[in-house]
Design a protein around this motif. Structure first.
Motif, mmCIF file in Angstrom:
data_model
loop_
_atom_site.group_PDB
_atom_site.id
_atom_site.type_symbol
_atom_site.label_atom_id
_atom_site.label_comp_id
_atom_site.label_asym_id
_atom_site.label_seq_id
_atom_site.Cartn_x
_atom_site.Cartn_y
_atom_site.Cartn_z
ATOM 1 N N ALA A 89 -8.046 -4.332 9.953
ATOM 2 C CA ALA A 89 -6.671 -3.829 9.924
ATOM 3 C C ALA A 89 -6.019 -4.032 8.570
ATOM 4 N N VAL A 90 -4.888 -3.364 8.422
ATOM 5 C CA VAL A 90 -4.034 -3.488 7.247
ATOM 6 C C VAL A 90 -2.804 -4.292 7.670
ATOM 7 N N ASP A 91 -2.447 -5.288 6.887
ATOM 8 C CA ASP A 91 -1.277 -6.107 7.196
ATOM 9 C C ASP A 91 -0.017 -5.238 7.180
ATOM 10 N N ARG A 92 0.996 -5.709 7.859
ATOM 11 C CA ARG A 92 2.252 -4.962 7.947
ATOM 12 C C ARG A 92 2.972 -4.934 6.598
ATOM 13 N N ALA A 93 3.700 -3.845 6.352
ATOM 14 C CA ALA A 93 4.514 -3.739 5.143
ATOM 15 C C ALA A 93 5.764 -4.603 5.296
ATOM 16 N N LYS A 94 6.384 -4.520 6.466
ATOM 17 C CA LYS A 94 7.591 -5.296 6.733
ATOM 18 C C LYS A 94 7.163 -6.569 7.468
ATOM 19 N N ASP A 95 7.625 -7.705 6.996
ATOM 20 C CA ASP A 95 7.267 -9.004 7.579
ATOM 21 C C ASP A 95 5.755 -9.173 7.687
ATOM 22 N N PRO A 96 5.045 -9.140 6.560
ATOM 23 C CA PRO A 96 3.585 -9.253 6.617
ATOM 24 C C PRO A 96 3.128 -10.589 7.215
ATOM 25 N N LEU A 97 2.030 -10.536 7.911
ATOM 26 C CA LEU A 97 1.464 -11.751 8.495
ATOM 27 C C LEU A 97 1.058 -12.736 7.403
ATOM 28 N N ALA A 98 0.652 -12.217 6.252
ATOM 29 C CA ALA A 98 0.291 -13.106 5.137
ATOM 30 C C ALA A 98 1.472 -14.000 4.752
ATOM 31 N N ARG A 99 2.679 -13.487 4.839
ATOM 32 C CA ARG A 99 3.859 -14.310 4.538
ATOM 33 C C ARG A 99 4.096 -15.336 5.649
ATOM 34 N N LEU A 100 3.989 -14.910 6.898
ATOM 35 C CA LEU A 100 4.185 -15.822 8.024
ATOM 36 C C LEU A 100 3.238 -17.011 7.945
#
Length: 182
Positions: free
Chosen positions: A122-133
């Motif tokens: 998958a591609v991470d989300r643009a808004k509120d990416p999981l990488a940031r979480l």
């Protein structure tokens, strides 16, 4: 903190302090499996709740085809992901949303793994990416989530703490042998 204890030893303490801080931050995360992600290879959105159904846990594997470590580890990751899935652990591999050129390179990196590599890609989300979480600063990183959304591990795939957590979930799950670790 370590600097004040012993300025000459601060560099030695820094990784341990960073690990403790990350653990503390992750202890407050409660992941929502209703999250939807765009598939790397096209098609319908991937709903993580559908992947974790009747599973013990989920691995979120953050990677990039532009990372030499990630690209070199792909064959091992494929073997490991297949083993995880056989032992009741869902696997989702995520690349960053931006830059878009990375997605083409990611698909090309997956080609040697066959038409249907293990896990979801998958591609991470643009808004509120999981990488940031999950405070992802470098790749590869694996985040092990319990089926109730708690973070059990967040770190490098080669870290023995990941394998200790996996053994708690399923003692039959053994670390696959390979020439190189992810």
């Amino acid at each position: 903190e370590a600097f004040w204890l012993s300025p000459r030893q601060a560099a030695a303490f820094t990784p341990h302090i960073e690990h403790l801080r990350l653990q503390e931050q992750m202890s407050r995360v409660k992941f929502d499996f209703e999250t939807r992600l765009a598939p790397l290879t096209g098609g319908d959105a991937i709903v993580l709740a559908e992947l974790i159904k009747e599973r013990k846990a989920m691995i979120l594997h953050f990677w990039s085809p532009w990372s030499p470590d990630c690209a070199a580890a792909m064959p091992d990751l494929s073997t490991t992901a297949a083993s995880f899935e056989q032992h009741g652990i869902a696997v989702v591999s995520l690349v960053p949303h931006e830059p878009a050129a990375l997605h083409d390179d990611a698909r090309e990196t997956l080609q040697p793994l066959g038409a249907k590599p293990p896990g979801a890609w998958a591609v991470d989300r643009a808004k509120d990416p999981l990488a940031r979480l999950f405070r992802i600063q470098d790749v590869p990183v694996m985040v092990l989530l319990s089926n109730d959304g708690r973070v059990l591990f967040n770190g490098h795939p080669g870290d023995e703490r990941l394998w200790a957590q996996l053994a708690r979930l399923n003692p039959a799950l053994l670390r696959p042998e390979s020439g190189a670790r992810q």
